[in-house]
Write a protein that holds these residues in place. Structure first.
Motif, PDB file in Angstrom:
ATOM      1  N   ARG A 145      -9.217 -26.771  -9.951  1.00 10.14           N
ATOM      2  CA  ARG A 145     -10.404 -26.191  -9.327  1.00 10.14           C
ATOM      3  C   ARG A 145     -10.033 -25.411  -8.074  1.00 10.14           C
ATOM      4  O   ARG A 145     -10.619 -24.376  -7.772  1.00 10.14           O
ATOM      5  N   LYS A 146      -9.047 -25.899  -7.363  1.00  9.72           N
ATOM      6  CA  LYS A 146      -8.547 -25.178  -6.188  1.00  9.72           C
ATOM      7  C   LYS A 146      -8.017 -23.802  -6.611  1.00  9.72           C
ATOM      8  O   LYS A 146      -8.319 -22.791  -5.975  1.00  9.72           O
TER       9      LYS A 146
ATOM     10  N   TYR B 200      -8.925 -22.177  -9.251  1.00  7.87           N
ATOM     11  CA  TYR B 200     -10.117 -21.416  -9.656  1.00  7.87           C
ATOM     12  C   TYR B 200     -10.778 -20.793  -8.436  1.00  7.87           C
ATOM     13  O   TYR B 200     -11.162 -19.620  -8.453  1.00  7.87           O
ATOM     14  N   ASN B 201     -10.896 -21.547  -7.365  1.00  5.93           N
ATOM     15  CA  ASN B 201     -11.511 -21.033  -6.142  1.00  5.93           C
ATOM     16  C   ASN B 201     -10.674 -19.930  -5.497  1.00  5.93           C
ATOM     17  O   ASN B 201     -11.219 -19.086  -4.780  1.00  5.93           O
ATOM     18  N   TYR B 202      -9.377 -19.935  -5.746  1.00  4.18           N
ATOM     19  CA  TYR B 202      -8.508 -18.880  -5.223  1.00  4.18           C
ATOM     20  C   TYR B 202      -8.484 -17.652  -6.125  1.00  4.18           C
ATOM     21  O   TYR B 202      -7.797 -16.683  -5.839  1.00  4.18           O
TER      22      TYR B 202
ATOM     23  N   TYR C 258     -16.005 -30.367 -12.891  1.00  2.00           N
ATOM     24  CA  TYR C 258     -16.346 -30.710 -11.511  1.00  2.00           C
ATOM     25  C   TYR C 258     -17.856 -30.631 -11.294  1.00  2.00           C
ATOM     26  O   TYR C 258     -18.447 -31.509 -10.675  1.00  2.00           O
TER      27      TYR C 258
ATOM     28  N   ASN D 199     -13.494 -26.405 -13.405  1.00  2.00           N
ATOM     29  CA  ASN D 199     -14.670 -26.110 -12.590  1.00  2.00           C
ATOM     30  C   ASN D 199     -15.935 -26.637 -13.262  1.00  2.00           C
ATOM     31  O   ASN D 199     -16.797 -27.221 -12.603  1.00  2.00           O
TER      32      ASN D 199
ATOM     33  N   ARG E 252      -8.493 -17.274 -12.948  1.00  2.00           N
ATOM     34  CA  ARG E 252      -9.508 -17.526 -13.972  1.00  2.00           C
ATOM     35  C   ARG E 252      -8.836 -17.584 -15.342  1.00  2.00           C
ATOM     36  O   ARG E 252      -8.452 -16.564 -15.900  1.00  2.00           O
TER      37      ARG E 252
ATOM     38  N   THR F 173      -8.638 -23.549 -15.701  1.00  2.00           N
ATOM     39  CA  THR F 173      -9.325 -23.561 -14.411  1.00  2.00           C
ATOM     40  C   THR F 173     -10.842 -23.512 -14.591  1.00  2.00           C
ATOM     41  O   THR F 173     -11.573 -24.166 -13.862  1.00  2.00           O
TER      42      THR F 173
END
Length: 53
Positions: free
Chosen positions: A20-21, A23-25, A39, A36, A28, A32
């Motif tokens: 997820r980290k 994905y946030n960066y 989560y 997400n 995609r 990831t």
């Protein structure tokens, strides 16, 4: 034998948060996005449990 609990029978909490980290960066890909989604489901489940108490 200390097995970590799988969330939604897919991945562990540690794996989910690591992916997820990424994905946030901005990374995609299938893993990831899956992390997400898991989560978000996990958060909804936790919120429901708090409200139910």
């Amino acid at each position: 034998m200390n097995k970590e609990k799988l969330l939604f029978n897919i991945m562990t909490y540690e794996e989910m948060m690591s992916l997820r980290k990424a994905y946030n960066y901005g990374v995609r890909n299938f893993k990831t996005r899956q992390a997400n989604t898991i989560y978000m489901k996990y958060r909804k489940q936790q919120m429901k449990n708090k409200v139910a108490l």
